[in-house]
Design a protein around this motif. Sequence first.
Motif, mmCIF file in Angstrom:
data_model
loop_
_atom_site.group_PDB
_atom_site.id
_atom_site.type_symbol
_atom_site.label_atom_id
_atom_site.label_comp_id
_atom_site.label_asym_id
_atom_site.label_seq_id
_atom_site.Cartn_x
_atom_site.Cartn_y
_atom_site.Cartn_z
ATOM 1 N N GLN A 111 0.846 -1.189 0.000
ATOM 2 C CA GLN A 111 0.000 0.000 0.000
ATOM 3 C C GLN A 111 0.886 1.245 0.000
ATOM 4 N N LEU A 112 0.589 2.175 -0.916
ATOM 5 C CA LEU A 112 1.295 3.451 -0.976
ATOM 6 C C LEU A 112 0.393 4.527 -0.371
ATOM 7 N N ILE A 113 0.906 5.239 0.617
ATOM 8 C CA ILE A 113 0.169 6.335 1.252
ATOM 9 C C ILE A 113 0.861 7.629 0.862
ATOM 10 N N ASP A 114 0.185 8.426 0.059
ATOM 11 C CA ASP A 114 0.750 9.649 -0.506
ATOM 12 C C ASP A 114 0.178 10.854 0.238
ATOM 13 N N CYS A 115 1.038 11.648 0.849
ATOM 14 C CA CYS A 115 0.523 12.778 1.617
ATOM 15 C C CYS A 115 1.450 13.987 1.527
ATOM 16 N N LYS A 116 0.872 15.164 1.830
ATOM 17 C CA LYS A 116 1.638 16.407 1.889
ATOM 18 C C LYS A 116 1.470 16.982 3.284
ATOM 19 N N THR A 117 2.593 17.330 3.892
ATOM 20 C CA THR A 117 2.534 17.895 5.235
ATOM 21 C C THR A 117 3.735 18.810 5.484
ATOM 22 N N SER A 118 3.500 19.869 6.200
ATOM 23 C CA SER A 118 4.579 20.768 6.622
ATOM 24 C C SER A 118 5.006 20.429 8.048
ATOM 25 N N ARG A 119 4.432 19.355 8.597
ATOM 26 C CA ARG A 119 4.697 18.956 9.991
ATOM 27 C C ARG A 119 5.261 17.530 10.014
ATOM 28 N N PHE A 120 6.343 17.338 9.246
ATOM 29 C CA PHE A 120 6.866 15.987 9.081
ATOM 30 C C PHE A 120 7.388 15.399 10.393
ATOM 31 N N ASP A 121 8.047 16.200 11.211
ATOM 32 C CA ASP A 121 8.576 15.669 12.469
ATOM 33 C C ASP A 121 7.463 15.067 13.323
ATOM 34 N N GLU A 122 6.317 15.751 13.363
ATOM 35 C CA GLU A 122 5.169 15.240 14.113
ATOM 36 C C GLU A 122 4.625 13.979 13.458
ATOM 37 N N MET A 123 4.634 13.970 12.107
ATOM 38 C CA MET A 123 4.163 12.798 11.369
ATOM 39 C C MET A 123 5.075 11.595 11.648
ATOM 40 N N ASN A 124 6.368 11.843 11.680
ATOM 41 C CA ASN A 124 7.331 10.778 11.939
ATOM 42 C C ASN A 124 7.135 10.195 13.339
ATOM 43 N N GLN A 125 6.902 11.070 14.311
ATOM 44 C CA GLN A 125 6.638 10.619 15.673
ATOM 45 C C GLN A 125 5.348 9.804 15.741
ATOM 46 N N LEU A 126 4.372 10.202 14.927
ATOM 47 C CA LEU A 126 3.103 9.481 14.897
ATOM 48 C C LEU A 126 3.304 8.055 14.384
ATOM 49 N N MET A 127 4.179 7.890 13.373
ATOM 50 C CA MET A 127 4.466 6.551 12.850
ATOM 51 C C MET A 127 5.124 5.681 13.925
ATOM 52 N N GLU B 172 -6.324 0.652 16.824
ATOM 53 C CA GLU B 172 -5.172 1.549 16.893
ATOM 54 C C GLU B 172 -4.898 2.189 15.530
ATOM 55 N N THR B 173 -5.100 1.414 14.450
ATOM 56 C CA THR B 173 -4.864 1.936 13.107
ATOM 57 C C THR B 173 -5.848 3.050 12.788
ATOM 58 N N ASP B 174 -7.102 2.862 13.154
ATOM 59 C CA ASP B 174 -8.119 3.883 12.905
ATOM 60 C C ASP B 174 -7.788 5.180 13.637
ATOM 61 N N THR B 175 -7.357 5.061 14.871
ATOM 62 C CA THR B 175 -6.995 6.251 15.657
ATOM 63 C C THR B 175 -5.815 6.981 15.037
ATOM 64 N N ILE B 176 -4.780 6.231 14.653
ATOM 65 C CA ILE B 176 -3.587 6.831 14.050
ATOM 66 C C ILE B 176 -3.932 7.488 12.717
ATOM 67 N N PHE B 177 -4.839 6.869 11.947
ATOM 68 C CA PHE B 177 -5.215 7.437 10.655
ATOM 69 C C PHE B 177 -5.850 8.812 10.827
ATOM 70 N N ARG B 178 -6.743 8.933 11.793
ATOM 71 C CA ARG B 178 -7.394 10.228 12.021
ATOM 72 C C ARG B 178 -6.373 11.282 12.458
ATOM 73 N N GLU B 179 -5.410 10.877 13.257
ATOM 74 C CA GLU B 179 -4.368 11.816 13.683
ATOM 75 C C GLU B 179 -3.461 12.189 12.508
ATOM 76 N N MET B 180 -3.232 11.225 11.606
ATOM 77 C CA MET B 180 -2.403 11.494 10.438
ATOM 78 C C MET B 180 -3.071 12.497 9.509
ATOM 79 N N VAL B 181 -4.364 12.316 9.278
ATOM 80 C CA VAL B 181 -5.116 13.237 8.419
ATOM 81 C C VAL B 181 -5.035 14.659 8.966
ATOM 82 N N ALA B 182 -5.089 14.793 10.285
ATOM 83 C CA ALA B 182 -5.031 16.114 10.916
ATOM 84 C C ALA B 182 -3.687 16.802 10.678
ATOM 85 N N LEU B 183 -2.625 15.990 10.481
ATOM 86 C CA LEU B 183 -1.296 16.550 10.262
ATOM 87 C C LEU B 183 -1.022 16.853 8.794
ATOM 88 N N CYS B 184 -1.863 16.339 7.894
ATOM 89 C CA CYS B 184 -1.651 16.535 6.457
ATOM 90 C C CYS B 184 -2.232 17.864 5.983
#
Length: 235
Positions: A5-21, A69-81
């Motif tokens: 699965q490829l997840i394509d996103c744009k974010t100016s908050r990559f450090d937060e995104m990385n921590q989320l992963m 857990e995946t559903d929760t992380i997905f919603r947090e990821m969308v908020a960072l994009c």
Amino acid sequence: MTFVQLIDCKTSRFDEMNQLMDTWAERTKGKRTATHNVVAKDRSDASHFIEIVEFPSYEEAMRNSNLPETDTIFREMVALCDEMPTFTDLEVVRDEQLYAGNARRFFETVATEGELPPLNDLLTEDYHDHDPGNVTDTIGLDAMRRQIEMYRSGFDIGFTIDDQITEGDRVCTRWTFKGDHNGDFMGIPASGIQVTMTGATIFRFQEDGKIVEGWWHEDRLGLMAQLGALDQLES
């Protein structure tokens, strides 16, 4: 069949995104079914990232997606994009790294101490084996197990992988076999001597990484000479 699965996103908050992963990996430890994960950054656009997640199959990917857990992380990821991420689902039709790894694993498994494992995770049920040292081809998983057991009953087997070349759905492995002759082999009683045999094997793989067909080229004549079988023929 392997699923990616490829997840394509744009974010100016990559450090937060990385921590989320990292948080996702921690929360799903022991539950997550992904086998490999890569995050890549677009060289021409610092805000553009692609996450590549590999699973053993589509079914395993769906099992992973259904984790709370995946559903929760997905919603947090969308908020960072900066915009809604897109998903691309891919069925893997060729994986040369997987094929090469399974070819190595075959030789390691054959040399396993104790009872021979089932091999059904490495060979197809209708596996077709070609060996000029045999009168007829060996066809079928059970027949191949019997062929392997003939060697295992005669020798304490060990393989060294000397070289490996992969192209398309085929892997050629050059190997060295060493074993102590501690049991009957083709009517030759145990001698206790250590023998060495070199050879090369070409395996053809299907998409899921199982071996469909094999071609063997080994110095069986040299092996028989070490066992003294040729001396008996000459006398």
